[in-house]
Design a protein around this motif. Sequence first.
Motif, PDB file in Angstrom:
ATOM      1  N   ASP A  15      43.272  18.979 -31.180  1.00 24.69           N
ATOM      2  CA  ASP A  15      42.754  19.817 -30.099  1.00 24.69           C
ATOM      3  C   ASP A  15      41.374  19.359 -29.656  1.00 24.69           C
ATOM      4  N   ALA A  16      41.244  19.151 -28.347  1.00 29.40           N
ATOM      5  CA  ALA A  16      39.957  18.828 -27.739  1.00 29.40           C
ATOM      6  C   ALA A  16      39.420  20.104 -27.104  1.00 29.40           C
ATOM      7  N   SER A  17      38.204  20.483 -27.455  1.00 28.52           N
ATOM      8  CA  SER A  17      37.553  21.649 -26.868  1.00 28.52           C
ATOM      9  C   SER A  17      36.751  21.174 -25.662  1.00 28.52           C
ATOM     10  N   ILE A  18      37.123  21.670 -24.475  1.00 31.42           N
ATOM     11  CA  ILE A  18      36.499  21.214 -23.239  1.00 31.42           C
ATOM     12  C   ILE A  18      35.782  22.369 -22.568  1.00 31.42           C
ATOM     13  N   GLY A  19      34.448  22.278 -22.492  1.00 31.74           N
ATOM     14  CA  GLY A  19      33.656  23.277 -21.794  1.00 31.74           C
ATOM     15  C   GLY A  19      33.725  23.023 -20.300  1.00 31.74           C
ATOM     16  N   TYR A  20      34.172  24.030 -19.548  1.00 38.63           N
ATOM     17  CA  TYR A  20      34.311  23.836 -18.111  1.00 38.63           C
ATOM     18  C   TYR A  20      33.284  24.612 -17.297  1.00 38.63           C
ATOM     19  N   GLU A  21      32.569  25.535 -17.929  1.00 37.34           N
ATOM     20  CA  GLU A  21      31.598  26.339 -17.192  1.00 37.34           C
ATOM     21  C   GLU A  21      30.555  26.891 -18.154  1.00 37.34           C
ATOM     22  N   GLY A  22      29.289  26.769 -17.782  1.00 39.52           N
ATOM     23  CA  GLY A  22      28.231  27.373 -18.574  1.00 39.52           C
ATOM     24  C   GLY A  22      27.115  26.417 -18.929  1.00 39.52           C
ATOM     25  N   HIS A  23      26.349  26.792 -19.939  1.00 40.57           N
ATOM     26  CA  HIS A  23      25.169  26.075 -20.403  1.00 40.57           C
ATOM     27  C   HIS A  23      25.592  25.099 -21.502  1.00 40.57           C
ATOM     28  N   MET A  24      25.627  23.800 -21.145  1.00 36.75           N
ATOM     29  CA  MET A  24      26.134  22.789 -22.078  1.00 36.75           C
ATOM     30  C   MET A  24      25.276  21.528 -22.048  1.00 36.75           C
ATOM     31  N   ARG A  25      25.678  20.578 -22.873  1.00 34.39           N
ATOM     32  CA  ARG A  25      25.088  19.243 -22.884  1.00 34.39           C
ATOM     33  C   ARG A  25      26.090  18.243 -22.323  1.00 34.39           C
ATOM     34  N   GLY A  26      25.571  17.218 -21.665  1.00 34.64           N
ATOM     35  CA  GLY A  26      26.379  16.112 -21.190  1.00 34.64           C
ATOM     36  C   GLY A  26      25.637  14.823 -21.478  1.00 34.64           C
ATOM     37  N   VAL A  27      26.299  13.692 -21.318  1.00 33.82           N
ATOM     38  CA  VAL A  27      25.668  12.392 -21.572  1.00 33.82           C
ATOM     39  C   VAL A  27      25.245  11.776 -20.241  1.00 33.82           C
ATOM     40  N   ALA A  28      23.967  11.455 -20.140  1.00 37.89           N
ATOM     41  CA  ALA A  28      23.422  10.873 -18.909  1.00 37.89           C
ATOM     42  C   ALA A  28      23.840   9.411 -18.772  1.00 37.89           C
ATOM     43  N   GLY A  29      24.292   9.045 -17.576  1.00 32.88           N
ATOM     44  CA  GLY A  29      24.659   7.659 -17.292  1.00 32.88           C
ATOM     45  C   GLY A  29      23.525   6.894 -16.641  1.00 32.88           C
ATOM     46  N   ALA A  30      22.452   7.585 -16.331  1.00 35.23           N
ATOM     47  CA  ALA A  30      21.241   7.013 -15.737  1.00 35.23           C
ATOM     48  C   ALA A  30      20.134   8.042 -15.974  1.00 35.23           C
ATOM     49  N   ALA A  31      18.913   7.681 -15.671  1.00 34.52           N
ATOM     50  CA  ALA A  31      17.809   8.629 -15.820  1.00 34.52           C
ATOM     51  C   ALA A  31      18.058   9.839 -14.919  1.00 34.52           C
ATOM     52  N   ILE A  32      17.833  11.031 -15.454  1.00 34.37           N
ATOM     53  CA  ILE A  32      18.050  12.285 -14.726  1.00 34.37           C
ATOM     54  C   ILE A  32      16.782  13.122 -14.826  1.00 34.37           C
TER      55      ILE A  32
ATOM     56  N   THR B  88      21.524  12.851 -24.217  1.00 34.81           N
ATOM     57  CA  THR B  88      22.186  14.068 -23.762  1.00 34.81           C
ATOM     58  C   THR B  88      21.244  14.815 -22.823  1.00 34.81           C
ATOM     59  N   VAL B  89      21.845  15.443 -21.827  1.00 40.99           N
ATOM     60  CA  VAL B  89      21.087  16.214 -20.846  1.00 40.99           C
ATOM     61  C   VAL B  89      21.592  17.650 -20.866  1.00 40.99           C
ATOM     62  N   GLU B  90      20.668  18.575 -20.909  1.00 40.55           N
ATOM     63  CA  GLU B  90      20.988  19.998 -20.884  1.00 40.55           C
ATOM     64  C   GLU B  90      21.200  20.426 -19.434  1.00 40.55           C
ATOM     65  N   GLY B  91      22.241  21.223 -19.198  1.00 38.12           N
ATOM     66  CA  GLY B  91      22.480  21.652 -17.828  1.00 38.12           C
ATOM     67  C   GLY B  91      23.345  22.884 -17.726  1.00 38.12           C
ATOM     68  N   LEU B  92      23.439  23.368 -16.500  1.00 35.46           N
ATOM     69  CA  LEU B  92      24.362  24.441 -16.152  1.00 35.46           C
ATOM     70  C   LEU B  92      25.496  23.796 -15.374  1.00 35.46           C
ATOM     71  N   PHE B  93      26.735  24.015 -15.813  1.00 35.55           N
ATOM     72  CA  PHE B  93      27.874  23.315 -15.244  1.00 35.55           C
ATOM     73  C   PHE B  93      28.955  24.276 -14.776  1.00 35.55           C
ATOM     74  N   ASN B  94      29.745  23.811 -13.784  1.00 36.46           N
ATOM     75  CA  ASN B  94      30.912  24.543 -13.324  1.00 36.46           C
ATOM     76  C   ASN B  94      31.929  23.541 -12.799  1.00 36.46           C
ATOM     77  N   PHE B  95      32.811  23.100 -13.674  1.00 37.48           N
ATOM     78  CA  PHE B  95      33.852  22.144 -13.308  1.00 37.48           C
ATOM     79  C   PHE B  95      35.048  22.827 -12.653  1.00 37.48           C
ATOM     80  N   SER B  96      35.108  24.150 -12.697  1.00 34.76           N
ATOM     81  CA  SER B  96      36.257  24.846 -12.132  1.00 34.76           C
ATOM     82  C   SER B  96      36.143  25.036 -10.622  1.00 34.76           C
ATOM     83  N   ALA B  97      34.995  24.707 -10.049  1.00 34.58           N
ATOM     84  CA  ALA B  97      34.804  24.867  -8.606  1.00 34.58           C
ATOM     85  C   ALA B  97      35.711  23.906  -7.843  1.00 34.58           C
TER      86      ALA B  97
END
Length: 126
Positions: free
Chosen positions: A57-74, A110-119
Motif C-alpha cells: 500500500d502506497a499512502s498518497i496525500g492529495y490535499e493539505g499541509h505536506m512535504r514534497g521534493v523540490a526539483g529546483a530552487a523554490i 524537501t519543501v513544506e507546502g499547502l497542496f491540493n491535487f484534487s482540483a
Amino acid sequence: MSQHGRFNAIQVVAGADLNTGDGTGAQYKAVTVAGVIAASGTTAIGLLQNKPKSGEDASIGYEGHMRGVAGAAITAGARLISTTSGYLITAVGAVVPCGRALATASSGATVEGLFNFSAAGVSSGP
C-alpha cells in the motif's frame, strides 16, 4: 527542516518499488493513480507519504499541509506544479498549480507546502 501537518490521503497499490533502500526512495514525490512516480505526460494525484515496495500500500496525500521534493530552487510563497520524476517546481504562466510553498528549499531538498491535487485541471510540467 521541512514539516508537515494535517492532510488527506488515499491508499493505492504501489506499481513499482518506491523504496530503493538507499535513502533515495520516492517518499514525498508526486505519484500517479497507478502507484508510480509521475512522469512526463502523466497526471499526479498526490505526494507519496511512505516508502512502499511494489505491491504494498502506497499512502498518497492529495490535499493539505505536506512535504514534497523540490526539483529546483523554490522560494516561500511560490505556486508549485509537479514535473517529471515526481519533483515540484515553481509554476510559470497560466497553469493551475498543485500547491504553494510555505518555505524556501534548494533543489533536491524537501519543501513544506499547502497542496491540493484534487482540483480539476491541476497542471503537470515538462
